[in-house]
Structures are given as C-alpha cells and as structure tokens.
Design a protein around this motif. Sequence first.
Motif, PDB file in Angstrom:
ATOM      1  N   LEU A 106       0.745  -1.164  -0.272  1.00  0.00           N
ATOM      2  CA  LEU A 106      -0.156   0.061  -0.008  1.00  0.00           C
ATOM      3  C   LEU A 106       0.889   1.274  -0.023  1.00  0.00           C
ATOM      4  O   LEU A 106       1.706   1.539   1.041  1.00  0.00           O
ATOM      5  N   PRO A 107       0.691   2.178  -0.929  1.00  0.00           N
ATOM      6  CA  PRO A 107       1.412   3.353  -0.922  1.00  0.00           C
ATOM      7  C   PRO A 107       0.306   4.470  -0.394  1.00  0.00           C
ATOM      8  O   PRO A 107      -0.592   4.811  -0.953  1.00  0.00           O
ATOM      9  N   CYS A 108       0.859   5.156   0.831  1.00  0.00           N
ATOM     10  CA  CYS A 108       0.334   6.015   1.398  1.00  0.00           C
ATOM     11  C   CYS A 108       1.372   6.765   2.273  1.00  0.00           C
ATOM     12  O   CYS A 108       2.328   6.332   2.494  1.00  0.00           O
ATOM     13  N   THR A 109       0.705   7.807   3.183  1.00  0.00           N
ATOM     14  CA  THR A 109       1.496   8.454   4.161  1.00  0.00           C
ATOM     15  C   THR A 109       0.697   8.387   5.324  1.00  0.00           C
ATOM     16  O   THR A 109      -0.548   8.650   5.309  1.00  0.00           O
ATOM     17  N   ILE A 110       1.382   7.969   6.453  1.00  0.00           N
ATOM     18  CA  ILE A 110       0.729   7.774   7.771  1.00  0.00           C
ATOM     19  C   ILE A 110       1.573   8.747   8.764  1.00  0.00           C
ATOM     20  O   ILE A 110       2.772   8.662   8.857  1.00  0.00           O
ATOM     21  N   ILE A 111       0.667   9.571   9.618  1.00  0.00           N
ATOM     22  CA  ILE A 111       1.271  10.355  10.397  1.00  0.00           C
ATOM     23  C   ILE A 111       0.756   9.978  11.837  1.00  0.00           C
ATOM     24  O   ILE A 111      -0.479   9.734  12.057  1.00  0.00           O
ATOM     25  N   THR A 112       1.628   9.614  12.888  1.00  0.00           N
ATOM     26  CA  THR A 112       1.280   9.314  13.825  1.00  0.00           C
ATOM     27  C   THR A 112       2.035   9.841  15.124  1.00  0.00           C
ATOM     28  O   THR A 112       3.360  10.320  14.928  1.00  0.00           O
ATOM     29  N   HIS A 113       1.620  10.063  16.396  1.00  0.00           N
ATOM     30  CA  HIS A 113       2.445  10.647  17.461  1.00  0.00           C
ATOM     31  C   HIS A 113       2.665   9.230  18.386  1.00  0.00           C
ATOM     32  O   HIS A 113       2.891   9.459  19.537  1.00  0.00           O
ATOM     33  N   ALA A 114       2.274   8.258  17.882  1.00  0.00           N
ATOM     34  CA  ALA A 114       2.635   6.802  18.735  1.00  0.00           C
ATOM     35  C   ALA A 114       3.957   6.156  18.334  1.00  0.00           C
ATOM     36  O   ALA A 114       4.067   5.477  17.110  1.00  0.00           O
ATOM     37  N   PRO A 115       4.737   6.038  18.899  1.00  0.00           N
ATOM     38  CA  PRO A 115       6.013   5.474  18.545  1.00  0.00           C
ATOM     39  C   PRO A 115       6.083   4.073  18.170  1.00  0.00           C
ATOM     40  O   PRO A 115       6.651   3.376  17.303  1.00  0.00           O
ATOM     41  N   GLY A 116       4.957   3.390  18.940  1.00  0.00           N
ATOM     42  CA  GLY A 116       4.763   1.970  18.840  1.00  0.00           C
ATOM     43  C   GLY A 116       4.085   1.741  17.329  1.00  0.00           C
ATOM     44  O   GLY A 116       4.211   0.555  16.682  1.00  0.00           O
ATOM     45  N   ILE A 117       3.167   2.679  16.736  1.00  0.00           N
ATOM     46  CA  ILE A 117       2.650   2.714  15.744  1.00  0.00           C
ATOM     47  C   ILE A 117       3.448   2.616  14.508  1.00  0.00           C
ATOM     48  O   ILE A 117       3.660   2.021  13.576  1.00  0.00           O
ATOM     49  N   ALA A 118       4.514   3.784  14.819  1.00  0.00           N
ATOM     50  CA  ALA A 118       5.514   4.207  13.795  1.00  0.00           C
ATOM     51  C   ALA A 118       6.555   2.814  13.488  1.00  0.00           C
ATOM     52  O   ALA A 118       6.793   2.419  12.682  1.00  0.00           O
ATOM     53  N   ALA A 119       6.910   2.126  14.686  1.00  0.00           N
ATOM     54  CA  ALA A 119       7.781   0.972  14.439  1.00  0.00           C
ATOM     55  C   ALA A 119       7.049  -0.118  13.838  1.00  0.00           C
ATOM     56  O   ALA A 119       7.592  -0.749  13.172  1.00  0.00           O
ATOM     57  N   ALA A 120       5.757  -0.411  14.085  1.00  0.00           N
ATOM     58  CA  ALA A 120       4.842  -1.374  13.490  1.00  0.00           C
ATOM     59  C   ALA A 120       5.045  -1.134  12.160  1.00  0.00           C
ATOM     60  O   ALA A 120       4.766  -2.154  11.386  1.00  0.00           O
ATOM     61  N   LEU A 121       5.102  -0.108  11.378  1.00  0.00           N
ATOM     62  CA  LEU A 121       5.065   0.268  10.090  1.00  0.00           C
ATOM     63  C   LEU A 121       6.394  -0.007   9.287  1.00  0.00           C
ATOM     64  O   LEU A 121       6.443   0.199   7.992  1.00  0.00           O
ATOM     65  N   GLU A 122       7.390  -0.269  10.023  1.00  0.00           N
ATOM     66  CA  GLU A 122       8.582  -0.716   9.280  1.00  0.00           C
ATOM     67  C   GLU A 122       8.705  -1.601   8.309  1.00  0.00           C
ATOM     68  O   GLU A 122       9.228  -1.367   7.113  1.00  0.00           O
ATOM     69  N   PRO A 123       7.759  -2.733   8.202  1.00  0.00           N
ATOM     70  CA  PRO A 123       7.599  -3.678   7.000  1.00  0.00           C
ATOM     71  C   PRO A 123       7.241  -3.131   5.743  1.00  0.00           C
ATOM     72  O   PRO A 123       7.315  -3.868   4.669  1.00  0.00           O
ATOM     73  N   PHE A 124       6.580  -1.904   5.817  1.00  0.00           N
ATOM     74  CA  PHE A 124       5.748  -1.470   4.763  1.00  0.00           C
ATOM     75  C   PHE A 124       6.472  -0.577   3.872  1.00  0.00           C
ATOM     76  O   PHE A 124       6.591   0.784   4.073  1.00  0.00           O
TER      77      PHE A 124
END
Length: 238
Positions: free
Chosen positions: A113-131
């Motif tokens: 999926l190509p998109c931009t995700i903005i988050t203030h949650a470090p855990g969410i950001a780390a979980a996005l590493e494989p994308f």
Amino acid sequence: MLTTERKSLLLARLAQTGRLVARDLAAELALSEDTIRRDLRELAAEGHLLRVHGGALPLSPTHRPMAQRQGMQVQAKAQLAQKGAALIRPGQIVILDGGTTHLALVAALPKDLPCTIITHAPGIAAALEPFPKIEVILIGGRLMRHSMVAMGAETTASFARIRADLCFLGVTGVHPETGLTTGDAEEAALKRIMLGQAAEGVVLATEDKLGTSSPWGIAGLNTVRVVTTGDRPVWLGA
C-alpha cells in the motif's frame, strides 16, 4: 435498604438501562435525592460509573495499562482492523492515533500500500517498518505513558499544520449522549485537533466501548464514521 444493597441495585440497573436518573430512583426507592447522589458519588470514586448532571452513565472499562489492553477484545480488534484497512486508498494521507486497535490495523494493511501515515505513537511508527511504500511521519512531544503517545504544545502545533484525508481516532467511550470521550483532558483536546485536520474521521469501536463514557469529551458522534463489529447501533454517527 442497606448502602451495599442500594449500590448493588444501582449498578445492576445501570447495566440494564445504560443510564441512572437520581430523581427517578429516589422516587422509586422512597429515598431522598441526596442519598442517591451520595451513592453515585461513591460509586464514581470507586471507578464503577461516570457521574453526569442528574445521574450517571456507564464508565468505559478500557482505562487500563497498555499491556493489559493488548489482551482485550483481540478477535474484535482483528475484525475492525480489516474494516479500517479497507477504508485507506493509495496515495492518501492518514492520521493514525495510538492504541491497540490501531496496532491491529497496521498489521491488516496490504504490504504494497502506497500512502503516508502520520502518528504520534512510537509503537505505531515502529510497526510500520515492514511497509516499504508507506511514508511514516512520527510527531514528537512529551510521552504519555498510559497511551504511549506524544503530547504537549509541540505535538499540538505539529498536528495543526497537517491536512489529511483520514483520521483514525482512538477513544475510550462511544455514547449517544456524551459522544466520543477519553480519560484525559489534554488528550481529549489533542484528539479534537487531530480530528479537525482530516477530511474524514473514523473510530474503530470494540463492543466494550459502545454505550459507555469517559470524563472528557472529544466530539459528537455525527463528526465521525463509527465502525463496529456485529450489528450497528442505530444511534451511532455517520
């Protein structure tokens, strides 16, 4: 009637009806309104309900540490994650709040999926590493440990500069009268800004949040799309 018996009755009635009205209960039980209000104050202090003007509402059961919340409603969160992932279109800019349901949402995203995700949650950001096709923007600030999200003036200012297509908002309560609520005043204020910076707001609500309230209001139900599992309650928003 003993105090413990009254409190048990009040909690049973709240579970049955979803709301307590002090005036009506006083008349029904032949007690003073002051007695009923005192019982409600004590039950609220014990964490059993949320006091509102004239009575009480069910208190959301989700005010627990992150580690405990990860084991709650696991199957429901997986179902909601699939529904939430289907709402994201290629090329969109998406604000993704913290929370265990949104961690499940990340796991449900298509790997290409190509998109931009903005988050203030470090855990969410780390979980996005494989994308590899998702651009991740992590907003910083003071870490609120209960929710594991950034907070404060820097966080607020960063979100205020964003224009997004979608905002997946985390809440602890979804109620027809009090709307979307959460347990912290500062967090509620930040969530209002996050919601206001997106063209559409989405709340992925597990069943334990429906019909419950937390102390701090975020927005009305008509401001978001509320996605649930099972049958959709008629009072939910757009």
